[in-house]
Design an enzyme around this catalytic site. Structure first.
Site, PDB file in Angstrom:
ATOM      1  N   ASP A 235     168.080 -36.012  14.740  1.00  0.00           N
ATOM      2  CA  ASP A 235     167.292 -36.391  15.920  1.00  0.00           C
ATOM      3  C   ASP A 235     166.027 -35.547  15.983  1.00  0.00           C
ATOM      4  OD1 ASP A 235     166.790 -37.903  18.202  1.00  0.00           O
ATOM      5  OD2 ASP A 235     167.720 -36.443  19.531  1.00  0.00           O
ATOM      6  N   ASP A 252     168.376 -27.536  18.636  1.00  0.00           N
ATOM      7  CA  ASP A 252     169.096 -28.766  18.996  1.00  0.00           C
ATOM      8  C   ASP A 252     169.728 -29.427  17.776  1.00  0.00           C
ATOM      9  OD1 ASP A 252     168.421 -28.417  21.627  1.00  0.00           O
ATOM     10  OD2 ASP A 252     166.678 -29.735  21.552  1.00  0.00           O
TER      11      ASP A 252
END
Length: 306
Positions: A235, A252
């Site tokens: 992502d 992340d």
């Protein structure tokens, strides 16, 4: 610089002079408070807690040797200083872990995945392919998103991020040091300034043109290293790359994808490359060791998918 000294509100819950701790039926005989009267924040100001370092097992703590800046003293207190980032799946808070009345302290980022009552990762089905547990009932609960299944999914995201960060940190990749994991809370190195100012995201910087080349080359190298490990970020965008003093740091990573085990691994690899390549190209990147349009093929080659 802001003052991040622990707040001192309220008073200790228990006081040695509190007469309620004595048994009225037998004057002079003291009694102990009930077990549930003492908790993790007993005696601390509101918003503080004792360090959770000793609550994580050895396998739930970051790679050794622990960095010199990390406070591991059991007498330390975690003071919550505010929110760094909110998201659909997790919120990130700024903590100061320090030993009271000393100069021993450090800043940490506490990433807390949302509880089972929240819908986790609205696109998580694709990421979870290739991630299975041994118990068929657990797999069914995850697939059906029962309350238990959502708890398992939340724990999987936290565990996956912590394990990936440990692996990448040990490999020398530019990621935050993973301090510890406890349940669905992951404590990380805070990337920013000593006064608590967080490093900007790549999307927030104003650099353009040839000045972007050093940052682009760092991104290419980190993605190539991930691909050699058989991984894709899953992502990646300019919003989960931090720029701190000229260094790009990747954050992340809960949805990291095994590009071999996941049937759509090549897709995630390409998408990461196209997302960051598009951002750099849109900011007039000139120079760099690899052109943005060449990055997808390079990553597939490094991952053995070419």
């Amino acid at each position: 610089m802001r003052d991040f000294e622990p707040r001192r509100r309220g008073k200790r819950r228990f006081d040695d002079d509190d007469s309620s701790h004595f048994d009225k039926r037998h004057p002079g005989r003291s009694t102990l408070p009930s077990e549930d009267a003492l908790d993790a924040v007993d005696g601390l100001p509101e918003g503080d807690r004792w360090s959770t370092w000793d609550q994580s097992t050895a396998g739930q703590r970051g790679p050794r040797p622990h960095p010199d800046w990390l406070v591991t003293a059991l007498a330390a207190v975690d003071t919550e200083l505010g929110v760094l980032k909110t998201g659909k799946e997790a919120d990130v808070f700024l903590l100061r872990r320090g030993v009271p009345h000393t100069e021993e302290s450090c800043l940490l980022a506490a990433k807390r995945y949302r509880s089972a009552e929240h819908r986790l990762f609205h696109r998580d089905a694709g990421y979870l392919e290739g991630r299975r547990v041994k118990e068929s009932r657990t797999n069914r609960a995850m697939a059906n998103r029962t309350a238990f299944g959502r708890q398992v999914v939340a724990a999987q995201w936290a565990d996956a991020e912590f394990a990936t960060l440990c692996r990448l940190y040990e490999a020398g990749m530019p990621v935050p040091y993973p301090v510890q994991i406890l349940g669905t809370e992951v404590l990380l190195e805070f990337i920013g300034e000593p006064d608590g100012t967080a490093a900007p995201r790549l999307a927030e910087i104003r650099t353009r043109g040839a000045d972007l080349a050093p940052l682009w080359d760092q991104v290419v190298e980190m993605l190539a290293t991930l691909a050699r490990f058989g991984l894709a970020h899953g992502d990646l965008s300019a919003y989960n790359l931090l720029v701190h003093r000229g260094r790009v740091v990747m954050i992340d990573l809960p949805q990291v994808v095994d590009v071999v085990a996941n049937p759509r691994g090549g897709y995630f690899l390409d998408r990461d490359a196209l997302n960051v390549g598009k951002w750099f190209a849109g900011h007039d990147l000139t120079g760099g060791t690899v052109a943005p349009e060449e990055l997808p093929a390079l990553l597939r080659k490094e991952a053995g998918l070419a």
